[in-house]
Design an enzyme around this catalytic site. Structure first.
Site, PDB file in Angstrom:
ATOM      1  N   THR A 101       2.839  -1.037  15.415  1.00 27.50           N
ATOM      2  CA  THR A 101       2.303  -1.115  14.042  1.00 27.50           C
ATOM      3  C   THR A 101       1.845  -2.534  13.726  1.00 27.50           C
ATOM      4  O   THR A 101       1.695  -2.883  12.561  1.00 27.50           O
ATOM      5  CB  THR A 101       3.364  -0.685  12.996  1.00 27.50           C
ATOM      6  N   GLU A 156     -11.015  -1.065  15.765  1.00 30.03           N
ATOM      7  CA  GLU A 156     -10.732  -0.257  14.575  1.00 30.03           C
ATOM      8  C   GLU A 156     -11.986  -0.231  13.715  1.00 30.03           C
ATOM      9  O   GLU A 156     -12.515  -1.303  13.432  1.00 30.03           O
ATOM     10  CB  GLU A 156      -9.569  -0.846  13.789  1.00 30.03           C
ATOM     11  N   HIS A 189      -4.369   2.739  10.879  1.00 32.12           N
ATOM     12  CA  HIS A 189      -3.921   1.464  10.289  1.00 32.12           C
ATOM     13  C   HIS A 189      -3.465   1.656   8.829  1.00 32.12           C
ATOM     14  O   HIS A 189      -4.058   1.101   7.902  1.00 32.12           O
ATOM     15  CB  HIS A 189      -5.023   0.398  10.386  1.00 32.12           C
ATOM     16  N   ARG A 209      -0.758  -5.175  15.802  1.00 38.14           N
ATOM     17  CA  ARG A 209      -2.197  -5.271  16.028  1.00 38.14           C
ATOM     18  C   ARG A 209      -2.513  -4.605  17.357  1.00 38.14           C
ATOM     19  O   ARG A 209      -1.754  -4.770  18.333  1.00 38.14           O
ATOM     20  CB  ARG A 209      -2.646  -6.740  16.094  1.00 38.14           C
ATOM     21  N   GLY A 261      10.887 -10.532  13.359  1.00 37.17           N
ATOM     22  CA  GLY A 261      10.498 -11.085  12.055  1.00 37.17           C
ATOM     23  C   GLY A 261      10.926 -10.131  10.945  1.00 37.17           C
ATOM     24  O   GLY A 261      11.796  -9.280  11.135  1.00 37.17           O
ATOM     25  N   ARG A 262      10.296 -10.284   9.796  1.00 38.43           N
ATOM     26  CA  ARG A 262      10.681  -9.474   8.633  1.00 38.43           C
ATOM     27  C   ARG A 262      10.585  -7.973   8.921  1.00 38.43           C
ATOM     28  O   ARG A 262      11.483  -7.210   8.612  1.00 38.43           O
ATOM     29  CB  ARG A 262       9.761  -9.769   7.452  1.00 38.43           C
ATOM     30  N   ILE A 263       9.443  -7.561   9.509  1.00 36.55           N
ATOM     31  CA  ILE A 263       9.242  -6.114   9.701  1.00 36.55           C
ATOM     32  C   ILE A 263      10.152  -5.611  10.818  1.00 36.55           C
ATOM     33  O   ILE A 263      10.763  -4.541  10.695  1.00 36.55           O
ATOM     34  CB  ILE A 263       7.747  -5.810   9.976  1.00 36.55           C
TER      35      ILE A 263
HETATM   36  C1  GLV Z   1      -1.914  -5.425   8.034  1.00 37.72           C
HETATM   37  O1  GLV Z   1      -2.128  -5.051   9.136  1.00 37.72           O
HETATM   38  C2  GLV Z   1      -1.465  -6.735   7.703  1.00 37.72           C
HETATM   39  O2  GLV Z   1      -1.444  -7.631   8.567  1.00 37.72           O
HETATM   40  O3  GLV Z   1      -1.114  -6.937   6.534  1.00 37.72           O
END
Ligand code: GLV
Length: 333
Positions: free
Chosen positions: A238, A269, A288, A240, A162-164
């Site tokens: 990074t 968390e 996080h 979940r 995806g984007r990230i």
């Molecule tokens: C952070 O974890 C988000 O989903 O924006």
């Protein structure tokens, strides 16, 4: 009594309510009740404060489910200030005509940067070096002390293009890395080579997770997953914490099944300081912080406010997760 919509905001927003802030923009259109505490509202408090509201601005700690929607029957829009929305029962919202929005795009670069911070820290053993230095453990320069793993020229596997995932892959190109990726299908123009997951795990020196948390991805990083990774590989997460079976990760790190890990997300968390996971060797953790820059958090708040106001005006913005909810909402009205 004012007939402006009532909105519950479950945390203070960046910049407070100063002129020009996202909160200020919201204030211009709605009656607002803000949860001022640092601790999240309990489910009970969330229900009580949402009752009578037309809209909610939530963050990822708030569970939006049938129980909350029952307690807050006027709610027409839930704007989640996060790109992930696993805290929201979207089907329950859609069934009741409640629009859900998230904050995609604006946190892509910050989260990709954080992925790289963890990857580099784990690869080059920065926290171990930091601890050794501060603890008086910095001895004379030695050719074999605290040797890490190469980054430049290595192979990285992106799970979830995806984007990230794409932004992480673009950064990898700057390090002259071979980029592999996997997902449901190949993605046009993705800067890497599409391979099946098994192949990616077998070949990658870095494996970075970028899938949303869903029923399908929950605990997908389990013992079998780590067993397929190379013993010199570093795992980075990074997205979940729920995508990882933490006992399996701990075992993989302890047994040398993999070389290291960098985590920005965990379950639960905050993770208790006594959690066994934190005893794992070669583990770098962050609380996080993926989107935690002022610019990014302000942009997220702004996008959440835009989504909320659009939803209250009966429009589905481009960041609507379930635009079909509007039609259901009109039928309900
Ligand atoms: C952070 O974890 C988000 O989903 O924006």
């Amino acid at each position: 009594m004012s007939n402006r919509p009532r909105v519950f905001v479950s945390r203070t927003l960046p910049g407070g309510d100063a002129p020009g802030t996202p909160f200020d923009a919201l204030k211009a259109h709605a009656e607002i009740d803000v949860w001022e505490a640092t601790e999240p509202p309990t489910a009970e408090a969330l229900r009580a404060r949402s009752a009578g509201c037309d809209g909610l601005l939530t963050v990822l700690t708030e569970r939006v489910d049938d129980a909350l929607l029952d307690a807050a029957p006027r709610v027409r829009v839930v704007a989640n200030m996060a790109v992930g929305y696993d805290n929201i029962d979207v089907l329950a919202c859609t069934a009741r005509g409640v629009l859900v929005t998230n904050t995609p795009g604006v946190l892509t670069e910050a989260t990709a940067d954080m992925t790289w911070a963890l990857l580099l820290a784990a690869a080059r053993r920065l926290p171990e070096g930091d601890r050794a230095l501060r603890g008086g453990g910095w001895g004379p320069w030695h050719p074999t002390w605290l040797l890490g793993y190469r980054v430049s020229g290595a192979t990285i596997g992106i799970v979830g293009p995806g984007r990230i995932g794409r932004a992480v892959a673009q950064r990898a190109q700057g390090f002259g890395m071979t980029v592999l990726y996997t997902g449901h299908r190949p993605v046009e123009d993705f800067p890497g080579t599409f391979v099946p997951l098994d192949d990616l795990l077998a070949r990658s020196e870095y494996v970075s997770m970028h899938v949303p948390l869903t029923r399908e991805t929950e605990r997908m990083c389990n013992a079998a997953f780590f067993a397929r990774m190379r013993p010199d590989a570093i795992f980075v997460n990074t997205t979940r914490g729920g995508v990882v079976d933490q006992a399996a990760l701990l075992e993989a790190l302890r047994s040398g099944g993999i070389a290291g890990a960098g985590l920005d997300v965990m379950t639960p968390e905050p993770i208790p300081v006594g959690d066994p996971l934190l005893t794992a060797p070669h583990l770098v953790v962050a609380p996080h912080l993926g989107s935690a820059t002022l610019e990014t958090r302000t942009a997220m708040a702004s996008l959440a406010v835009d989504g909320l106001l659009a939803g209250l005006a009966g429009r589905a913005p481009s960041n609507a997760v379930n635009p079909e909810a509007l039609a259901a909402g009109r039928r309900r009205a």
